[in-house]
Design a protein around this motif. Structure first.
Motif, PDB file in Angstrom:
ATOM      1  N   MET A   1       0.847  -1.196   0.000  1.00  0.00           N
ATOM      2  CA  MET A   1       0.000   0.000   0.000  1.00  0.00           C
ATOM      3  C   MET A   1       0.883   1.247   0.000  1.00  0.00           C
ATOM      4  SD  MET A   1      -2.847   1.221   2.815  1.00  0.00           S
ATOM      5  CE  MET A   1      -1.628   1.729   4.012  1.00  0.00           C
ATOM      6  N   THR A   2       0.533   2.203  -0.828  1.00  0.00           N
ATOM      7  CA  THR A   2       1.287   3.453  -0.896  1.00  0.00           C
ATOM      8  C   THR A   2       1.036   4.293   0.343  1.00  0.00           C
ATOM      9  OG1 THR A   2       1.139   3.481  -3.324  1.00  0.00           O
ATOM     10  CG2 THR A   2       1.645   5.566  -2.217  1.00  0.00           C
ATOM     11  N   GLU A   3       2.111   4.744   0.977  1.00  0.00           N
ATOM     12  CA  GLU A   3       1.973   5.636   2.116  1.00  0.00           C
ATOM     13  C   GLU A   3       1.460   6.986   1.624  1.00  0.00           C
ATOM     14  OE1 GLU A   3       2.763   4.900   5.403  1.00  0.00           O
ATOM     15  OE2 GLU A   3       3.052   2.831   4.755  1.00  0.00           O
ATOM     16  N   GLN A   4       0.443   7.499   2.293  1.00  0.00           N
ATOM     17  CA  GLN A   4      -0.136   8.790   1.922  1.00  0.00           C
ATOM     18  C   GLN A   4       0.018   9.734   3.113  1.00  0.00           C
ATOM     19  OE1 GLN A   4      -4.386   8.971   0.951  1.00  0.00           O
ATOM     20  NE2 GLN A   4      -3.842  10.086  -0.918  1.00  0.00           N
ATOM     21  N   ILE A   5       0.794  10.791   2.922  1.00  0.00           N
ATOM     22  CA  ILE A   5       1.187  11.671   4.027  1.00  0.00           C
ATOM     23  C   ILE A   5       0.711  13.088   3.745  1.00  0.00           C
ATOM     24  CG2 ILE A   5       3.151  12.629   5.301  1.00  0.00           C
ATOM     25  CD1 ILE A   5       4.669  10.014   4.460  1.00  0.00           C
ATOM     26  N   LEU A  23      10.455  11.876   0.501  1.00  0.00           N
ATOM     27  CA  LEU A  23       9.372  10.898   0.663  1.00  0.00           C
ATOM     28  C   LEU A  23       8.852  10.423  -0.695  1.00  0.00           C
ATOM     29  CD1 LEU A  23       7.406  12.630   3.556  1.00  0.00           C
ATOM     30  CD2 LEU A  23       8.589  10.430   3.712  1.00  0.00           C
ATOM     31  N   THR A  24       8.705  11.354  -1.625  1.00  0.00           N
ATOM     32  CA  THR A  24       8.228  10.993  -2.962  1.00  0.00           C
ATOM     33  C   THR A  24       9.207  10.051  -3.651  1.00  0.00           C
ATOM     34  OG1 THR A  24       7.056  13.110  -3.160  1.00  0.00           O
ATOM     35  CG2 THR A  24       7.530  11.917  -5.201  1.00  0.00           C
ATOM     36  N   SER A  25      10.507  10.309  -3.461  1.00  0.00           N
ATOM     37  CA  SER A  25      11.508   9.434  -4.071  1.00  0.00           C
ATOM     38  C   SER A  25      11.467   8.038  -3.471  1.00  0.00           C
ATOM     39  CB  SER A  25      12.910  10.036  -3.891  1.00  0.00           C
ATOM     40  OG  SER A  25      13.351   9.931  -2.544  1.00  0.00           O
ATOM     41  N   ARG A  26      10.894   7.915  -2.277  1.00  0.00           N
ATOM     42  CA  ARG A  26      10.768   6.607  -1.628  1.00  0.00           C
ATOM     43  C   ARG A  26       9.417   5.950  -1.916  1.00  0.00           C
ATOM     44  NH1 ARG A  26      13.316   7.455   4.466  1.00  0.00           N
ATOM     45  NH2 ARG A  26      15.376   8.210   3.822  1.00  0.00           N
ATOM     46  N   THR A  71      -2.007   7.763   5.913  1.00  0.00           N
ATOM     47  CA  THR A  71      -1.211   6.968   6.851  1.00  0.00           C
ATOM     48  C   THR A  71      -0.509   7.856   7.874  1.00  0.00           C
ATOM     49  OG1 THR A  71       0.622   6.997   5.262  1.00  0.00           O
ATOM     50  CG2 THR A  71      -0.823   5.065   5.262  1.00  0.00           C
ATOM     51  N   CYS A  72      -0.376   9.163   7.570  1.00  0.00           N
ATOM     52  CA  CYS A  72       0.314  10.053   8.508  1.00  0.00           C
ATOM     53  C   CYS A  72      -0.082  11.503   8.245  1.00  0.00           C
ATOM     54  CB  CYS A  72       1.838   9.899   8.376  1.00  0.00           C
ATOM     55  SG  CYS A  72       2.808  10.902   9.522  1.00  0.00           S
ATOM     56  N   ALA A 318      11.955  11.878   7.515  1.00  0.00           N
ATOM     57  CA  ALA A 318      11.246  11.081   6.510  1.00  0.00           C
ATOM     58  C   ALA A 318      10.974   9.673   7.024  1.00  0.00           C
ATOM     59  CB  ALA A 318      12.060  11.028   5.213  1.00  0.00           C
ATOM     60  N   ASP A 319      11.949   9.057   7.685  1.00  0.00           N
ATOM     61  CA  ASP A 319      11.743   7.733   8.279  1.00  0.00           C
ATOM     62  C   ASP A 319      10.611   7.765   9.299  1.00  0.00           C
ATOM     63  OD1 ASP A 319      13.805   6.662   6.794  1.00  0.00           O
ATOM     64  OD2 ASP A 319      15.295   6.817   8.397  1.00  0.00           O
ATOM     65  N   LEU A 320      10.597   8.806  10.114  1.00  0.00           N
ATOM     66  CA  LEU A 320       9.558   8.925  11.141  1.00  0.00           C
ATOM     67  C   LEU A 320       8.173   9.022  10.517  1.00  0.00           C
ATOM     68  CD1 LEU A 320       8.975   9.314  14.204  1.00  0.00           C
ATOM     69  CD2 LEU A 320       9.197  11.774  13.812  1.00  0.00           C
ATOM     70  N   LEU A 321       8.049   9.806   9.454  1.00  0.00           N
ATOM     71  CA  LEU A 321       6.753   9.967   8.790  1.00  0.00           C
ATOM     72  C   LEU A 321       6.313   8.677   8.101  1.00  0.00           C
ATOM     73  CD1 LEU A 321       7.346  13.505   7.251  1.00  0.00           C
ATOM     74  CD2 LEU A 321       5.941  12.962   9.239  1.00  0.00           C
ATOM     75  N   LEU A 322       7.271   7.927   7.568  1.00  0.00           N
ATOM     76  CA  LEU A 322       6.945   6.706   6.839  1.00  0.00           C
ATOM     77  C   LEU A 322       6.634   5.522   7.750  1.00  0.00           C
ATOM     78  CD1 LEU A 322       9.518   6.748   3.911  1.00  0.00           C
ATOM     79  CD2 LEU A 322       7.030   6.808   3.678  1.00  0.00           C
ATOM     80  N   THR A 323       7.388   5.408   8.844  1.00  0.00           N
ATOM     81  CA  THR A 323       7.298   4.195   9.668  1.00  0.00           C
ATOM     82  C   THR A 323       6.855   4.436  11.095  1.00  0.00           C
ATOM     83  OG1 THR A 323       9.603   4.277  10.452  1.00  0.00           O
ATOM     84  CG2 THR A 323       9.211   3.260   8.301  1.00  0.00           C
ATOM     85  N   GLY A 324       6.944   5.672  11.556  1.00  0.00           N
ATOM     86  CA  GLY A 324       6.552   5.970  12.928  1.00  0.00           C
ATOM     87  C   GLY A 324       7.654   5.785  13.933  1.00  0.00           C
ATOM     88  N   SER A 325       8.849   5.393  13.491  1.00  0.00           N
ATOM     89  CA  SER A 325       9.959   5.213  14.435  1.00  0.00           C
ATOM     90  C   SER A 325      11.280   5.472  13.726  1.00  0.00           C
ATOM     91  CB  SER A 325       9.945   3.797  15.024  1.00  0.00           C
ATOM     92  OG  SER A 325      10.182   2.837  14.022  1.00  0.00           O
ATOM     93  N   VAL A 326      12.274   5.863  14.521  1.00  0.00           N
ATOM     94  CA  VAL A 326      13.636   6.060  14.028  1.00  0.00           C
ATOM     95  C   VAL A 326      14.565   5.497  15.092  1.00  0.00           C
ATOM     96  CG1 VAL A 326      15.381   7.721  13.281  1.00  0.00           C
ATOM     97  CG2 VAL A 326      12.958   8.186  12.844  1.00  0.00           C
ATOM     98  N   GLU A 327      15.470   4.646  14.685  1.00  0.00           N
ATOM     99  CA  GLU A 327      16.404   4.051  15.627  1.00  0.00           C
ATOM    100  C   GLU A 327      17.551   5.011  15.933  1.00  0.00           C
ATOM    101  OE1 GLU A 327      15.869   1.173  17.137  1.00  0.00           O
ATOM    102  OE2 GLU A 327      13.977   1.048  16.023  1.00  0.00           O
TER     103      GLU A 327
END
Length: 330
Positions: A1-5, A23-26, A71-72, A318-327
């Motif tokens: 599913m495409t993430e929609q932010i 984000l678009t490039s991802r 999604t975000c 960008a990681d946070l917006l896509l996945t909700g977490s950053v290590e």
């Protein structure tokens, strides 16, 4: 599913545009909305009841977007709704702006998707200095002796207690007033001349702090579990001695700083305790090597720090917006 932010920010936010491009490039679909143009430049509609479900959608640029498919939502730097110029009465303008803001705040809050750095109500609570200062003390941060008061006698006692070496700062960072007559101020030392107007304090509380000597200042950007610290050598120029936001870029060096592990962990804990997934924390490093907490901004700017140091903050956001977490970096 495409993430929609959905990114809620002003129309000239180049930082948000840079994140959106990444984000678009991802492979994500990114929508940028300036809430200030609702409802005249964009429509946000909602249907509830009758069908047993709630539907919300955005009409922007001639297309309809199902808001319940997001999604975000990134509450980046949303502007307040601005009524059209044809509405001249200031009371009516204030009413209309308040109605639209109240509607949108409730609508965003009810969406089931991820919200960065948090829902609007959590962001507003975390932004209150009287709140986050108390939380910082509870977490063990060193905090300057601080007084928030509208009592002139109490301020004078504080002034004497610290031998006159105190500063004042506003309770709210955003400019007040109007576009034609903005009201804002920087952190300033209290002079003898200022004491001559101390009676005016009864009209509004003020933050007063003991002055803390600085080796340099730090902007610590927390993104998920990642912590990025940058030294701001504000003492290199008199222009930024008391407040680096007076910006003297040519004479204020910036460089990456390695925080001690306990300080970095305390910064993470503060962001988490405030219910945020992102926060920009201002610290002082004293000549004696002590880290002193000043404040946190739930949506503080970071782009200028990244451009100066090369820290990968945009990628972390960008990681946070896509996945909700950053290590945390290894």
């Amino acid at each position: 599913m495409t993430e929609q932010i959905l990114v809620l920010t002003d129309a000239e936010d180049v930082t948000a545009e840079r994140v959106a491009a990444l984000l678009t490039s991802r492979g994500a679909e990114v929508l940028l909305l300036d809430p200030g143009v609702v409802p005249t430049g964009a429509q946000v509609d909602m249907i509830a009841g009758g069908t047993g479900r709630v539907r919300r959608w955005l009409r922007l640029g001639g297309r309809d977007v199902d808001l319940d498919g997001l999604t975000c939502v990134w509450h980046r730097r949303p502007t307040a709704p601005v009524p059209p110029h044809t509405v001249g009465d200031p009371d009516v303008r204030a009413h209309l702006s308040g109605e639209v803001k109240t509607y949108l705040d409730g609508l965003w809050r009810a969406l089931a998707c991820r919200q960065v750095p948090a829902t609007r109500d959590v962001i507003d609570r975390a932004d209150r200095k009287s709140y986050h200062l108390a939380v910082a003390v509870e977490l063990g941060f060193a905090v300057p002796p601080t007084l928030i008061t509208a009592d002139a006698d109490r301020l004078l006692d504080f002034y004497d207690e610290h031998d006159g070496k105190i500063i004042t700062k506003p309770l709210h960072r955003s400019p007040r007033g109007t576009a034609e007559a903005p009201m804002g101020r920087y952190t300033e030392p209290v002079s003898n001349r200022d004491l001559g107007y101390i009676a005016a304090l009864r009209l509004s509380p003020m933050i007063v702090q003991a002055y803390v000597p600085k080796d340099f200042e730090l902007r610590v950007t927390v993104v998920g579990a990642a912590v990025f610290a940058v030294e701001i050598h504000s003492q290199a120029t008199r222009h930024t001695r008391y407040d680096w936001r007076r910006y003297d870029h040519q004479n204020t060096p910036l460089q990456v700083h390695s925080l001690p592990g306990d300080v970095a962990e305390r910064c993470r804990a503060l962001v988490e305790r405030l219910g945020l997934s992102y926060g920009a924390i201002d610290l002082i490093l004293t000549p004696e090597g002590e880290y002193v907490f000043l404040e946190i901004n739930p949506n503080g700017q970071y782009d200028w720090l990244e451009l100066a140091t090369g820290l990968p903050i945009t990628a972390a956001v960008a990681d946070l917006l896509l996945t909700g977490s950053v290590e945390a970096p290894a």
